[in-house]
Design a protein around this motif. Structure first.
Motif, short mmCIF file in Angstrom:
data_model
loop_
_atom_site.label_atom_id
_atom_site.label_comp_id
_atom_site.label_asym_id
_atom_site.label_seq_id
_atom_site.Cartn_x
_atom_site.Cartn_y
_atom_site.Cartn_z
N LYS A 168 29.09 74.31 35.23
CA LYS A 168 29.49 74.59 33.84
C LYS A 168 30.81 75.36 33.79
N TYR A 169 31.03 76.21 34.77
CA TYR A 169 32.28 76.98 34.84
C TYR A 169 33.39 76.12 35.42
N TYR A 170 33.06 75.26 36.36
CA TYR A 170 34.03 74.33 36.95
C TYR A 170 34.55 73.36 35.89
N SER A 171 33.67 72.86 35.04
CA SER A 171 34.04 71.86 34.04
C SER A 171 34.74 72.48 32.82
N GLY A 172 34.66 73.80 32.68
CA GLY A 172 35.26 74.46 31.53
C GLY A 172 34.29 74.61 30.37
N GLU A 173 33.06 74.14 30.54
CA GLU A 173 32.03 74.29 29.50
C GLU A 173 31.78 75.77 29.20
N LYS A 174 31.85 76.60 30.23
CA LYS A 174 31.69 78.05 30.09
C LYS A 174 32.83 78.75 30.78
N LYS A 175 33.09 79.99 30.37
CA LYS A 175 34.13 80.81 31.01
C LYS A 175 33.50 82.10 31.52
N PRO A 176 33.91 82.53 32.71
CA PRO A 176 33.37 83.78 33.24
C PRO A 176 33.77 84.95 32.34
N PRO A 177 32.88 85.93 32.16
CA PRO A 177 33.23 87.08 31.32
C PRO A 177 34.20 88.04 32.00
N HIS A 209 24.77 92.72 30.22
CA HIS A 209 23.78 93.66 29.71
C HIS A 209 24.07 95.06 30.26
N LEU A 210 24.38 95.14 31.54
CA LEU A 210 24.71 96.42 32.17
C LEU A 210 25.95 97.05 31.52
N GLU A 211 26.94 96.22 31.18
CA GLU A 211 28.13 96.74 30.49
C GLU A 211 27.73 97.43 29.18
N LYS A 212 26.85 96.80 28.42
CA LYS A 212 26.41 97.37 27.14
C LYS A 212 25.63 98.66 27.34
N VAL A 213 24.70 98.64 28.29
CA VAL A 213 23.85 99.81 28.54
C VAL A 213 24.66 100.99 29.06
N GLU A 214 25.56 100.72 29.99
CA GLU A 214 26.36 101.78 30.62
C GLU A 214 27.60 102.15 29.80
N GLY A 215 28.00 101.27 28.91
CA GLY A 215 29.18 101.55 28.10
C GLY A 215 30.49 101.48 28.87
N ARG A 216 30.54 100.69 29.91
CA ARG A 216 31.79 100.52 30.66
C ARG A 216 32.02 99.05 30.96
N LYS A 217 33.29 98.68 30.93
CA LYS A 217 33.70 97.31 31.15
C LYS A 217 33.75 97.02 32.66
N ILE A 218 33.21 95.87 33.06
CA ILE A 218 33.33 95.43 34.44
C ILE A 218 34.66 94.69 34.56
N ASP A 219 35.47 95.12 35.53
CA ASP A 219 36.79 94.52 35.71
C ASP A 219 36.79 93.34 36.68
N LEU A 220 35.85 93.34 37.62
CA LEU A 220 35.84 92.33 38.67
C LEU A 220 34.44 92.21 39.25
N LEU A 221 34.04 90.98 39.57
CA LEU A 221 32.79 90.72 40.29
C LEU A 221 33.15 90.16 41.66
N ASN A 236 22.73 83.71 35.16
CA ASN A 236 21.86 84.88 35.27
C ASN A 236 22.63 86.12 35.69
N ILE A 237 23.53 85.96 36.64
CA ILE A 237 24.31 87.11 37.14
C ILE A 237 25.23 87.64 36.05
N TYR A 238 25.99 86.75 35.42
CA TYR A 238 26.88 87.20 34.34
C TYR A 238 26.10 87.83 33.20
#
Length: 162
Positions: free
Chosen positions: A111-120, A67-79, A60-62
């Motif tokens: 899912k991120y621990y197992s490698g099923e998903k990767k953080p953006p 979505h915020l990246e698309k709306v604002e037009g800027r890349k998030i570098d770090l969470l 949900n957070i990612y």
């Protein structure tokens, strides 16, 4: 390397360096894109997203931040997640989590621990009072809990993006 009394420490899986102004070793968290630069070749400002209690809801957070990246037009570098991250890998971790039973659920970290998903984007987090204590005590001085997800440990500092 490690120093006592709350000083910064180097993490084996990260590249450490010494600042010319201090003898404390700092942790360098690798930026996938390399050194953050502007179009002119100079340094650029980083966009850092700060999240309160995560409660293991990384999907949900990612999703909201992408979505915020698309709306604002800027890349998030770090969470940066500020507590109650809930890095629960499996049912054993869930059993050691310090919270009322009604709040214990796997959520999406596994899912991120197992490698099923990767953080953006790279993610740093500090622990809170609702954590899988057996997991984070294994990383008392901090470390990687999953690819691109770093636990700060019970004391720590990092340098990111340059």
């Amino acid at each position: 390397r490690q120093r006592v009394s709350g000083a910064c420490r180097a993490v084996p899986s990260a590249t450490s360096f010494n600042s010319s102004k201090t003898s404390r070793p700092l942790v360098r968290v690798p930026d996938r894109a390399g050194m953050a630069t502007s179009g002119e070749g100079g340094p650029r400002k980083l966009t850092i997203a700060i999240e309160g209690c995560c409660h293991g809801e990384l999907d949900n957070i990612y999703g909201a931040l992408q979505h915020l990246e698309k709306v604002e037009g800027r890349k998030i570098d770090l969470l940066i997640s500020c507590g109650d991250f809930q890095a629960v890998r499996n049912m054993d971790d869930l059993e050691t989590m310090a919270c009322p039973a009604k709040f214990k659920s796997m959520q999406s970290f596994y899912k991120y621990y197992s490698g099923e998903k990767k953080p953006p984007f790279p993610t740093l987090f500090v622990g809170g009072n609702h954590e899988a204590s057996n997991h984070l005590w294994e990383l008392y001085h901090g470390g990687w809990v999953a690819p691109d997800i770093h636990f700060m440990g019970f004391t720590g500092c990092v340098r990111f993006g340059g």
